[in-house]
Every structure is written in structure tokens, then in C-alpha cells.
Design a protein around this motif. Sequence first.
Motif, PDB file in Angstrom:
ATOM      1  N   UNK A 272       0.769  -1.167  -0.016  1.00  0.00           N
ATOM      2  CA  UNK A 272      -0.003  -0.112  -0.109  1.00  0.00           C
ATOM      3  C   UNK A 272       0.635   1.120   0.083  1.00  0.00           C
ATOM      4  N   UNK A 273       0.220   2.300  -0.396  1.00  0.00           N
ATOM      5  CA  UNK A 273       0.806   3.693  -0.520  1.00  0.00           C
ATOM      6  C   UNK A 273       1.281   4.065   0.762  1.00  0.00           C
ATOM      7  N   UNK A 274       0.587   3.906   1.847  1.00  0.00           N
ATOM      8  CA  UNK A 274       1.094   4.301   3.293  1.00  0.00           C
ATOM      9  C   UNK A 274       2.307   3.772   3.396  1.00  0.00           C
ATOM     10  N   UNK A 275       2.635   2.713   3.278  1.00  0.00           N
ATOM     11  CA  UNK A 275       3.993   2.051   3.681  1.00  0.00           C
ATOM     12  C   UNK A 275       5.055   2.656   2.640  1.00  0.00           C
ATOM     13  N   UNK A 276       4.600   2.966   1.399  1.00  0.00           N
ATOM     14  CA  UNK A 276       5.532   3.520   0.429  1.00  0.00           C
ATOM     15  C   UNK A 276       6.023   4.794   1.039  1.00  0.00           C
ATOM     16  N   UNK A 277       5.011   5.706   1.455  1.00  0.00           N
ATOM     17  CA  UNK A 277       5.376   7.055   2.212  1.00  0.00           C
ATOM     18  C   UNK A 277       6.389   6.767   3.328  1.00  0.00           C
ATOM     19  N   UNK A 278       6.303   5.705   4.164  1.00  0.00           N
ATOM     20  CA  UNK A 278       7.235   5.478   5.217  1.00  0.00           C
ATOM     21  C   UNK A 278       8.420   5.187   4.731  1.00  0.00           C
ATOM     22  N   UNK A 279       8.572   4.197   3.782  1.00  0.00           N
ATOM     23  CA  UNK A 279      10.007   4.216   3.094  1.00  0.00           C
ATOM     24  C   UNK A 279      10.597   5.346   2.529  1.00  0.00           C
ATOM     25  N   UNK A 280       9.726   6.175   1.792  1.00  0.00           N
ATOM     26  CA  UNK A 280      10.394   7.531   1.412  1.00  0.00           C
ATOM     27  C   UNK A 280      10.819   8.262   2.433  1.00  0.00           C
ATOM     28  N   UNK A 281      10.175   8.436   3.514  1.00  0.00           N
ATOM     29  CA  UNK A 281      10.693   9.332   4.670  1.00  0.00           C
ATOM     30  C   UNK A 281      11.835   8.744   5.131  1.00  0.00           C
ATOM     31  N   UNK A 282      11.865   7.496   5.473  1.00  0.00           N
ATOM     32  CA  UNK A 282      12.967   6.556   6.244  1.00  0.00           C
ATOM     33  C   UNK A 282      14.411   6.834   5.479  1.00  0.00           C
ATOM     34  N   UNK A 283      14.123   6.726   4.096  1.00  0.00           N
ATOM     35  CA  UNK A 283      15.411   6.794   3.380  1.00  0.00           C
ATOM     36  C   UNK A 283      15.856   8.252   3.131  1.00  0.00           C
ATOM     37  N   UNK A 284      14.861   9.038   3.205  1.00  0.00           N
ATOM     38  CA  UNK A 284      15.243  10.583   3.182  1.00  0.00           C
ATOM     39  C   UNK A 284      15.953  11.030   4.246  1.00  0.00           C
ATOM     40  N   UNK A 285      15.774  10.475   5.489  1.00  0.00           N
ATOM     41  CA  UNK A 285      16.538  10.822   6.704  1.00  0.00           C
ATOM     42  C   UNK A 285      17.859  10.370   6.543  1.00  0.00           C
ATOM     43  N   UNK A 286      18.176   9.213   5.922  1.00  0.00           N
ATOM     44  CA  UNK A 286      19.318   8.472   5.774  1.00  0.00           C
ATOM     45  C   UNK A 286      19.912   8.981   4.328  1.00  0.00           C
ATOM     46  N   UNK A 287      19.646   9.981   3.664  1.00  0.00           N
ATOM     47  CA  UNK A 287      20.117  10.179   2.331  1.00  0.00           C
ATOM     48  C   UNK A 287      21.403  10.560   2.412  1.00  0.00           C
ATOM     49  N   UNK A 288      21.901  11.468   3.527  1.00  0.00           N
ATOM     50  CA  UNK A 288      23.185  11.883   3.247  1.00  0.00           C
ATOM     51  C   UNK A 288      24.378  10.863   3.904  1.00  0.00           C
TER      52      UNK A 288
END
Length: 791
Positions: A272-288
Motif C-alpha cells: 500500500x501507498x502508506x508504507x511507500x510513504x514510510x519508506x520514502x521518509x525513512x530513506x530521506x532521513x538517511x540520504x546523506x
Amino acid sequence: MPSAQSAAERISTLRSEIENHNYRYYVLDEPSIPDAEYDRLFQELKALEAEHPELVSPDSPTQRVGGAALAAFGQVRHELPMLSLGNAFEEQQLLDFDRRVREGLDLPGGDLFDAGIAVDYSCEPKLDGLAVSLLYEEGVLARGATRGDGTTGEDITANVRTIRNIPLKLQGKGWPRVLEVRGEIYMPKAGFEALNARQLEAGGKTFANPRNAAAGSLRQLDPRITAARPLELCVYGVGRFEGELPETHVAVLHALKSWGLPISRELRTATGVAECLDYYRDIGTRRDALPYEIDGVVFKVDALASQRALGFRAREPRWAIAFKFPAREELTELLGVEFQVGRTGALTPVARLKPVQVAGVTVANATLHNMDEVARLGVMIGDTVIVRRAGDVIPQILGVVAERRPPGAQPVHIPETCPVCGSRVERTQLLRRSKGRQTLSEGAIYRCVGRLFCRAQLKQAIIHFVSRRAMDIEGLGDKIVDQLVEAGLVSSPADLYCLTFEQVRALEGFGDVSAGNLIAAIEASRRPSLARFIYALGIPDVGEETAKLLAKALGSLARLQVALPEVLTYLPDVGAEVAHEIHEFFSDAHNRSVIEQLQARILIEEEGALHPDYAAIATLADLIDKLHIPYVARTGAQRLADRFGSLAAIIDADWLDLRQVERLNERAAQSVREFFADSQNAARARELEAQLHEFGMHWQSERRVAQGLPLSGQSWVLTGTLESMPRDDAKARLEALGAKVAGSVSAKTTAVVAGPGAGSKLAKAQSLGVQLLDEAQFLARLAEWESASRE
């Protein structure tokens, strides 16, 4: 809605501009605008074509991908087109994508968190590299190609074969007879930085970003160049294949991994899209923290049957989308350049920008580093510039969009006078090495000569002077220093020791108790060690460790103040540039005046004698070499020392004497004679010899016997947390026993003290077989050594 005529004109303009950027990006590898600006142009074109479908043409950038293949490479036609992905820039666009997917699969609408109606998606970082196709036949790599325009790419087989993580033959079994894999070739951050450093050293072109570096490296006509570049592959899918593959995208990628093809370690499945958003936010915090650059996340419908049911649009699949992160690069206008003055007087150009949103933050200023960087960029006031911001890094200007330069653009000039105090600004001369020689040459640093007269330097100098590792005056923070300077109570560090309780009490924010505490803290700092005092002076390039070395090696401030730069370079870890900075600092009349005032108001605890473990013993050959006599290399200096035995004899030697030196050629002999015929050169040489003798470093001086400190000559490393004392205290106690405390473990390390939380240093010590001590063992040994040294 614009009229058909105006829409047609704008569409024509956009197509032309986009095609030009495509050419620069895909063919020349020289992008002139950030990705975010390109995306805006492309989205505007798509919107106009959606409003006016009659104006859509087959040659529109919206109907194809990328740019044409380079003529220098053979062409490869993709049997299955390599399409681009649609982009989402906001959360609602991702929700709309999910809605369209569910509608296309005839799934019911409803609560997005209802697993009964959710679609399984694969989740992967969107790498910032170059898309490629690799064809394997019977498990053997047969061909590599770029994406090109999506239909026709460039044959880069010879180059991809040089990339180490691309298997030339598949591993395991069960792979299709014909298998085309698709992926991204990219350059990790560490490799990109190392490549640019090598390019600078060789005087070559540097790359703007890792994607640009990867593209330029992969599309070299000489595969040996590609082989020397730190490129890697990450596979994200398959194209044509003959055989059997699993029925989900994630399962296919794991199969590829089992056959030796690299896939993303961040690959996940989301329901589902809600878990997609969770993944997006998580990897965004780890991006650097990731070792490679990413600019978003790619979501794909996981079931391949569902992908086939959803199908494609003209340019992109309906079953996949790239959710982009906020742009890290943007275009804006350079409104002006101001110059900031630092603690050492260095002037730094700061760009004042038309405010722009970059990575979710409004940016109005950006660093230009120095005037050499201004010249390299060719930036002018009024230019449209590319601004980049990544994580907590200070925004910087990456480049100029030269074609947008306005007629009235103004060049950037360094000011002739300091913008803070009005003193003269001069370009600092720095020592540079050239084939083992040290020479003075112009550097990139401009300094205000006002030194402590300049308020900008004064405030920073005092803040450094009172810091914990310097004079350690507790309670003197930045704001209080600012008040003291602005009120005229402090015009040099020495004035701190003339402050009265009444003066401090009158400052904003002070009461009786806080004023008393500050005066007491100042009083408590009146007996610093020589090392602390040297560090507190803020000599350019002299950090805490160098200050300790100078204090122990020379033993007194008086010696340090008169030390010649050539003499200082005899000390371990003191190079020519640092020695020059030290000598220049103590040669400055105003600095000497401030130091005299400080000496009248504080008592510096000096060791007096030179420390035998730190003071080097000079040789005559060393001295000759440091004089930099033309045509006399280190070997020639040694031959002169062996032949004559003393400096006086070399100075007095005539032409015949010099010609008798074994293997000293005629040009070198003539150069020695001419060098010492100059009275200033001879006097300088004698001055150096006299100071070496005075400091106990002369080759004819008696070598002093070491005092036998228990840990003399040993190298120790502290790692993890010590529960009984701060690490700084443990370091100080080791150094008092003669040890050097290093920041990294090597084969030369004597011992490692490992407390809780010890990590890579502990592991390296174990691999090297270095002695390990826990805190209890360390404390017991310390007590033994300290007791022995007292006896």
C-alpha cells in the motif's frame, strides 16, 4: 488557458530549450541547469500539450527519452524501449498514482490503510547515474549499451567490461538463455571526491557531481580511462529475456542477485501507498549517510502480471513512478558579493542571492570559498547561478548559466580595504613545495593586515583565546565577548586581565553572582601551561597538538618567538607552511605588543629546558639542504658536509676546493660559490647555525640523555567511553608520561585502551595484534607508571 497560437509558440520554445538541455546532459555530459529546473520545463511542456493535444508531435521531448547516441560509438537498438519514469514531487501526486493503479487493476477504492485493497510495491532508491542495458547470452556478457534516446543507445561493451562489479559470466544456474538486465552505473561519493582530487592534481577538468563523473567516465573512447574510474552498477530490472523468471519484480531482482548481479541493498516491498510513504521518509532521513547520491525513490507495482495489465503511456510505464526528493540544486540570481573577515584576517567572499527554495530551505546566501574559486567559476554579479545544498552543508554555487548573463553583469573584485576596520587588504604569500623544494608563491588567501585592531578578528581571537582547550575561562561566551568589545572594555586578549567587577556587573545580563564568577574564572586562568598559551594565541595552522609539540620541544616562549622558520622545520610534524605562519605571527609588532602585555599580567608555566624526546638533532647536510642553494639537491648537500665538515669551511671554500667534492658537478659547485659570495646568504646561514647551537640542536652539540619517562617513544590510542575520567584527562596523563596519543590505530601503535562503545579502532587493533587494555587494566598501569616517575 492560453490561445492556440501563444501555446504553440511556447511549446516550440520549450521543445527547443529542452532538446538543448538534453544534448548538453546526455551527449556532452555538461549540464547547464539543475535537474529541478529541467523538471519544471518538462512539466510545463507536458501540461501545455495536455491542454492542446492537437499540438503534440512525434518529435516532442515528451514522446521520447534523452538524447542521440554519440557518433564515436556503435549504435544499439533496444528491442524493448528503455523508457523514463513519471515523476512525483508532492505526496498527493504519489497518492494519485496509487489511485490510478488501483483503478487500472479494478481494485475498490477506500481507506488507504486497508490491506485488503492495497497494492504491493517494490521500493528502491533512485540512483543518480547513467542508465544502461547489459545483454547476457548463455550466461556470458555479450553487449553493453546506454539508454540513448530510449530506442537507440551507444555500444559501450568494452567500457562496461572494465567495471568490477559487473560479472562477465553469470553465477549459479537457472538463468535464461538470453537475459537483458537494466541498471544504473554510478560513482560512489568517496570515489567521486578522490577522482576530483586526482583531476585537480593533474591539472585536469573536475566534475560537477557524481552523475556527471559517471557519465563522462563510462562514455570514454579509451576503455583504460573507464577502468581507472571508480564506477559501480546497480541493477533495477530486466528487458528482453528467453526463459523463465519469477512473477514479481522483487523476486526477479533477488534472482539476479543470486546470479552475481548487484542490486540495491535498500530494496524493500511495501504493501500500500502508506508504507511507500514510510519508506520514502525513512530513506530521506538517511540520504546523506548513504555512500552514493540519490535523488528520490522508485516505486513499482511488484506483480509482473499487474504491470502487464497496466501497460504503458507513450513515454513511461503506468506501473512505476519516481518520487523525487526536494531539489538540492536550483537556479537563482546573484545579487551581490560581500566579504566576511575571519579570526586570522582571511576575507571570504559570500554570495548574496535572490532567495530560493533548495532542499526545503530558503537560501539567500552561499559561500564562494575564495577568489580563486570566483575566478574558476567565472561568476559575475547579476549572473544566473546554480546553487546546491546537501544536508547541513553550507549552500554553495556550483556554476553559472552563461547564456543567461545580463548585459550589465559586474565582475567580482576583492576590496582594497577591510570592510570591517578599513585596514589594507593584502594577498598572503604561502609556501609551496616543488620537487622537494619550498618556495614562496602567491596563494588564494587575502587577509586584513589590521589583525587585533580589526574588530572582526578581535572578537574571534578572544573567543578562541578563552575557549576550553586554550585559556579555559568559563562563562566568557560569544555574546559576552561581543559586549566587551562593543563597550570598548577589551581591545586585546590582555585587556581581559584588567577587567573589574564593576565593569562586568554593568553589562547586560549580569548580576553580582555572575559578575563575581566571571572575574574568578579570569583569575583562575592566570597560570596557563606554555602549550595552552601557544594554542590560545590563535596562530594560523597551529592546533592543540602542534602547540604541545612547540612547548615541549623548545621549552620557552622566548625561544619560540625568535625561532627561525628553517629551525622550526627540524621539529617533528612541523612543515614549511606552519613554520612560516609561526615566524610571521611573532614577527608582527602588534602581536609582540599584546604578548608583552599578557606576560605582565599572567604567569606562563614553562619547562625551560628543551625536551629530549621532541627536539631533533640537526645535521650539517640538513642545514645546507634548507638553504635551497640552486642545483644542490639533498645528495649534493650530504657530499658537501662529508667533504668539509663545518659550515665555516663550506662558506670559505674556493672554486678549486669545491671542484674536488666527489660527484659534485661544475654547475652545482659554481652555484655554491656564488651563493655564499652574497654576504646576506652567508649571514643567514651563520644565523641558522647559531640558533641551532643555542637551542641545543646543533650537530656538534652533545646529545642530551633522555630523562627516561616510562612511555617515551610509545604511541597510544584511546577509544570508546572511559567511565572513571574524561578522555582528555586520560590523554593528558599519558602525554605526561612521555607517550604520544594518536587518533588512529596502526602497526606502530603500542597499546589501545578500549572502553564501552569501542568500534572500528578496537577491531583494527585486534586484526593487527596490538596490545589491548580495558579501563581497569589501564588505571592500574597508570598508577604504576606515575608512581615510578615520581620516584
